[in-house]
Write a protein that holds these residues in place. Structure first.
Motif, mmCIF file in Angstrom:
data_model
loop_
_atom_site.group_PDB
_atom_site.id
_atom_site.type_symbol
_atom_site.label_atom_id
_atom_site.label_comp_id
_atom_site.label_asym_id
_atom_site.label_seq_id
_atom_site.Cartn_x
_atom_site.Cartn_y
_atom_site.Cartn_z
ATOM 1 N N GLY A 1 2.216 -3.235 7.833
ATOM 2 C CA GLY A 1 1.653 -2.027 7.227
ATOM 3 C C GLY A 1 0.377 -2.267 6.445
ATOM 4 N N SER A 2 0.029 -3.555 6.258
ATOM 5 C CA SER A 2 -1.225 -3.836 5.552
ATOM 6 C C SER A 2 -2.411 -3.573 6.482
ATOM 7 N N LEU A 3 -3.595 -3.535 5.895
ATOM 8 C CA LEU A 3 -4.790 -3.264 6.691
ATOM 9 C C LEU A 3 -5.158 -4.455 7.557
ATOM 10 N N ASN A 4 -5.568 -4.186 8.775
ATOM 11 C CA ASN A 4 -6.185 -5.198 9.634
ATOM 12 C C ASN A 4 -7.375 -5.790 8.888
ATOM 13 N N ARG A 5 -7.508 -7.119 8.872
ATOM 14 C CA ARG A 5 -8.564 -7.761 8.090
ATOM 15 C C ARG A 5 -9.953 -7.424 8.604
ATOM 16 N N PHE A 6 -10.040 -6.885 9.809
ATOM 17 C CA PHE A 6 -11.353 -6.573 10.376
ATOM 18 C C PHE A 6 -11.755 -5.108 10.154
ATOM 19 N N VAL A 7 -10.959 -4.397 9.371
ATOM 20 C CA VAL A 7 -11.278 -3.000 9.041
ATOM 21 C C VAL A 7 -11.658 -2.915 7.563
ATOM 22 N N ASN A 8 -12.783 -2.292 7.282
ATOM 23 C CA ASN A 8 -13.118 -1.964 5.902
ATOM 24 C C ASN A 8 -12.934 -0.459 5.694
ATOM 25 N N VAL A 9 -12.330 -0.101 4.574
ATOM 26 C CA VAL A 9 -12.073 1.302 4.273
ATOM 27 C C VAL A 9 -12.850 1.679 3.006
ATOM 28 N N PHE A 10 -13.574 2.771 3.107
ATOM 29 C CA PHE A 10 -14.374 3.246 1.973
ATOM 30 C C PHE A 10 -13.882 4.631 1.569
ATOM 31 N N ILE B 1 -12.543 0.320 -0.879
ATOM 32 C CA ILE B 1 -11.285 0.521 -1.647
ATOM 33 C C ILE B 1 -10.803 -0.774 -2.307
ATOM 34 N N ARG B 2 -11.318 -1.924 -1.863
ATOM 35 C CA ARG B 2 -10.936 -3.171 -2.548
ATOM 36 C C ARG B 2 -11.528 -3.225 -3.955
ATOM 37 N N HIS B 3 -12.570 -2.431 -4.214
ATOM 38 C CA HIS B 3 -13.124 -2.339 -5.564
ATOM 39 C C HIS B 3 -12.414 -1.257 -6.371
ATOM 40 N N LEU B 4 -11.493 -0.545 -5.745
ATOM 41 C CA LEU B 4 -10.697 0.486 -6.431
ATOM 42 C C LEU B 4 -9.260 -0.039 -6.495
ATOM 43 N N ASP B 5 -8.303 0.762 -6.099
ATOM 44 C CA ASP B 5 -6.908 0.298 -6.124
ATOM 45 C C ASP B 5 -6.368 0.063 -4.716
ATOM 46 N N ALA B 6 -7.259 -0.338 -3.834
ATOM 47 C CA ALA B 6 -6.887 -0.639 -2.448
ATOM 48 C C ALA B 6 -6.146 0.562 -1.837
ATOM 49 N N LEU B 7 -5.058 0.305 -1.123
ATOM 50 C CA LEU B 7 -4.370 1.412 -0.447
ATOM 51 C C LEU B 7 -3.718 2.386 -1.427
ATOM 52 N N ALA B 8 -3.540 1.960 -2.673
ATOM 53 C CA ALA B 8 -2.935 2.846 -3.682
ATOM 54 C C ALA B 8 -3.966 3.753 -4.360
ATOM 55 N N THR B 9 -5.221 3.652 -3.957
ATOM 56 C CA THR B 9 -6.269 4.483 -4.580
ATOM 57 C C THR B 9 -5.961 5.967 -4.381
ATOM 58 N N PRO B 10 -5.940 6.746 -5.465
ATOM 59 C CA PRO B 10 -5.654 8.183 -5.322
ATOM 60 C C PRO B 10 -6.753 8.914 -4.549
ATOM 61 N N VAL B 11 -6.337 9.901 -3.805
ATOM 62 C CA VAL B 11 -7.253 10.706 -2.999
ATOM 63 C C VAL B 11 -7.041 12.167 -3.352
ATOM 64 N N VAL B 12 -8.125 12.914 -3.486
ATOM 65 C CA VAL B 12 -7.989 14.359 -3.724
ATOM 66 C C VAL B 12 -8.690 15.105 -2.594
ATOM 67 N N ASP B 13 -8.424 16.414 -2.538
ATOM 68 C CA ASP B 13 -9.046 17.226 -1.492
ATOM 69 C C ASP B 13 -10.557 17.067 -1.520
ATOM 70 N N ARG B 14 -11.131 17.071 -0.368
ATOM 71 C CA ARG B 14 -12.575 16.957 -0.159
ATOM 72 C C ARG B 14 -13.105 15.537 -0.374
ATOM 73 N N ASP B 15 -12.224 14.597 -0.628
ATOM 74 C CA ASP B 15 -12.654 13.196 -0.537
ATOM 75 C C ASP B 15 -12.900 12.864 0.930
ATOM 76 N N THR B 16 -13.751 11.847 1.143
ATOM 77 C CA THR B 16 -13.973 11.372 2.505
ATOM 78 C C THR B 16 -13.580 9.906 2.598
ATOM 79 N N VAL B 17 -12.756 9.603 3.574
ATOM 80 C CA VAL B 17 -12.368 8.218 3.863
ATOM 81 C C VAL B 17 -13.155 7.787 5.096
ATOM 82 N N VAL B 18 -13.818 6.632 4.986
ATOM 83 C CA VAL B 18 -14.631 6.133 6.093
ATOM 84 C C VAL B 18 -14.054 4.804 6.570
ATOM 85 N N LEU B 19 -13.818 4.706 7.850
ATOM 86 C CA LEU B 19 -13.323 3.465 8.454
ATOM 87 C C LEU B 19 -14.487 2.782 9.165
#
Lengths: 442, 90
Positions: B50-59, B65-83
């Motif tokens: 369930g962890s992230l593939n090491r070759f994927v960066n998520v913003f 997100i590694r500069h935030l709380d990684a996969l636990a980073t809170p998300v609100v409406d109208r946020d954009t997740v970029v793979l």
């Protein structure tokens, strides 16, 4: 006495003869799952999202590649064309065949008696980046992409702009807005469009990933990265050839993304696989700036995970990548080969730039200071022994980072001024007064 | 719901869409929703644990997100997740 091993300088900018056809010998393959992929401007595996890299039919090359054939060819990176992913472009720069200089005086200062310096400060745009860009420029032509582009920490900006100028196609160069002015001027001089981004290199890179998808331009270090990265192997090829088709005990190189570091190893490995050199262990030593050292930190801590650095803080802008793509591979290589990855404070880098210039007559930009300082650190650590033969890579010219030399000594930017050690006061244009100044002990 | 930008190499799995929407209160939940809606993405994005593939960066909104709380980073409406692919640059 300084000895230089040097092949003749490249004589023309035209394409090398195309003796070696057959891109059937070359394909892309996923570094993670091994899936083969046809040559194209792609860099990610569709099956597993792993990175694509170039693979060669080395068994068949073993029969057809010979040292004397290579030695008879014109100087430059294309003399190793069987182990490169594309044919030369229709018109390119005279890249490579830089000298391997015996660094006796510098070596004595850092306790390495058998020190060689690979002087890549003298490529066409004054850095090793001309090597990978030569491959990417050939690929952009081959794939009909029309525009050359990059995300750059500085040296790549000049290399990309210069290669595009030689090919006669537009260049777009994306950089952090606070990059050294000399590097910006350099890229502009070649006619590139320079796009400063108010952020770190990693911000620039992130944006360029999406720009590449939208525009279809040939981004040398994004959608052409498998080709681009192969160009760095020519450093390994030239080092082996200069040493008489053999390898040193240790290679010392700077690490930014880690791509060049890993391709040095791939280059030596391929030479051994095709029978051009004897396969023997080479310790790989890397250097990073202490203010942006994610790979050195992972190596030092024994971890396989490279934690990104969000805000690099270093004068070594050419290595200021906080999120290095090949960082994990670089750690594996250093660890597996018995090498090390050293983190060098900026004051030490500046002092080392001065030492290399003063002792060897080579003015290197900041990454070269890091590299030689890393060699000295690895010697103190015992990774390099007293009898080891060591090659250190000087990957860029000091004129690109003119302020760095005085870091920690003189805070004034740009120009040498009155009072700087070694700089005389302005003297009147009269022989008598110049002589008097000299006779008073300068 | 958050917008999720999909890189070209993954668009086969999203029917060619460059951007899709996915629900979730954290980045990790958004990715789970994404994989539930487009199961072909799972092999590329996530490791078996369930962890992230090491070759994927998520913003998240331009921040790794590694500069935030990684996969636990809170998300609100109208946020954009970029793979984005990790193997780029340098």
């Amino acid at each position: 006495m300084t000895t230089q091993i040097e092949t003749p300088p490249p004589r023309s900018v035209g394409p090398a003869p195309r003796e070696a056809p057959g891109e059937a010998r070359v394909r892309l393959a996923c570094r993670r799952c091994g899936l083969p992929v046809a040559l194209g401007p792609v860099y990610v595996c569709a099956a597993c999202f792993g990175p694509l890299e170039v693979a060669y039919d080395l068994d068949s090359l073993r029969e057809s590649i010979h040292a004397d054939t290579i030695e008879a060819r014109p100087p430059g990176v294309w003399r190793y064309r069987e182990l490169l992913p594309v044919d030369p472009p229709s018109r390119g720069l005279a890249v490579g065949s830089t000298p391997l200089v015996n660094g006796t005086r510098l070596g004595a200062a850092i306790g390495i008696d058998r020190l060689w310096l690979k002087d890549d400060t003298r490529n066409p745009s004054l850095s090793f980046k001309d090597r990978p860009v030569a491959m990417a420029a050939a690929a952009v032509e081959r794939f009909g992409m029309g525009t050359l582009a990059c995300a750059s920490t500085g040296n790549l900006a000049g290399a990309t702009a210069a290669a595009a100028a030689a090919l006669g196609i537009p260049a777009y160069v994306f950089i952090p807005a606070d990059l050294e002015p000399a590097k910006i001027d350099h890229a502009l001089a070649y006619g590139a469009t320079v796009v400063p981004i108010e952020g770190t290199y990693d911000d620039v890179n992130r944006i360029c990933l999406e720009v590449a998808d939208e525009t279809g331009w040939g981004f040398v270090n994004i959608n052409l990265r498998p080709f681009y990265a192969e160009g760095s192997k020519t450093l390994a090829f030239e080092i082996a050839e200069s040493l008489g088709w053999r390898t040193p005990d240790v290679i010392v190189a700077p690490i930014a993304s880690g791509a060049m570091f890993t391709k040095l190893a791939k280059g030596f490995d391929e030479l051994a696989a095709v029978g051009l050199i004897e396969r023997r262990p080479i310790r790989l030593v890397g250097g990073q700036a202490a203010g942006c050292a994610p790979v050195a930190t992972a190596w030092e801590s024994g971890s396989d995970i490279v934690e990104p650095v969000r805000f690099p803080d270093t004068i070594v802008r050419s290595l200021a990548i906080g999120n290095p793509a090949d960082g994990g591979y670089a750690v594996e290589l250093a660890r597996g080969s018995g090498g090390s990855i050293e983190a060098i404070p900026d004051e030490v880098t500046a002092a080392t730039i001065r030492d290399v210039a003063r002792l060897e007559g080579i003015f290197t930009e900041t990454a070269g200071g890091v590299t030689v300082a890393a060699a000295a650190a690895a010697r103190r650590r015992g990774v390099i022994g007293p009898d080891d033969e060591v090659v250190a890579l000087l990957t860029g010219n000091g004129l690109k980072t003119p302020d760095a030399r005085q870091f920690g000594v003189d805070p004034r930017p740009h120009r040498a001024g009155p009072g700087e050690p070694g700089l005389a006061p302005a003297l009147p244009p009269r022989f008598g007064e110049v002589l008097a100044w000299l006779e008073q002990g300068s | 719901m958050s917008a999720v930008r999909i890189p070209p190499v993954l668009r086969t799995a999203t029917g060619g869409q460059k951007q899709v929407v996915a629900g979730g209160a954290t980045v990790g939940e958004v990715l789970q929703s994404l994989v539930a809606a487009y199961p072909a993405l799972e092999q590329q994005l996530l490791a078996p644990d369930g962890s992230l593939n090491r070759f994927v960066n998520v913003f998240l909104n331009d921040t790794d997100i590694r500069h935030l709380d990684a996969l636990a980073t809170p998300v609100v409406d109208r946020d954009t997740v970029v793979l984005l692919p990790a193997m780029a640059g340098g």
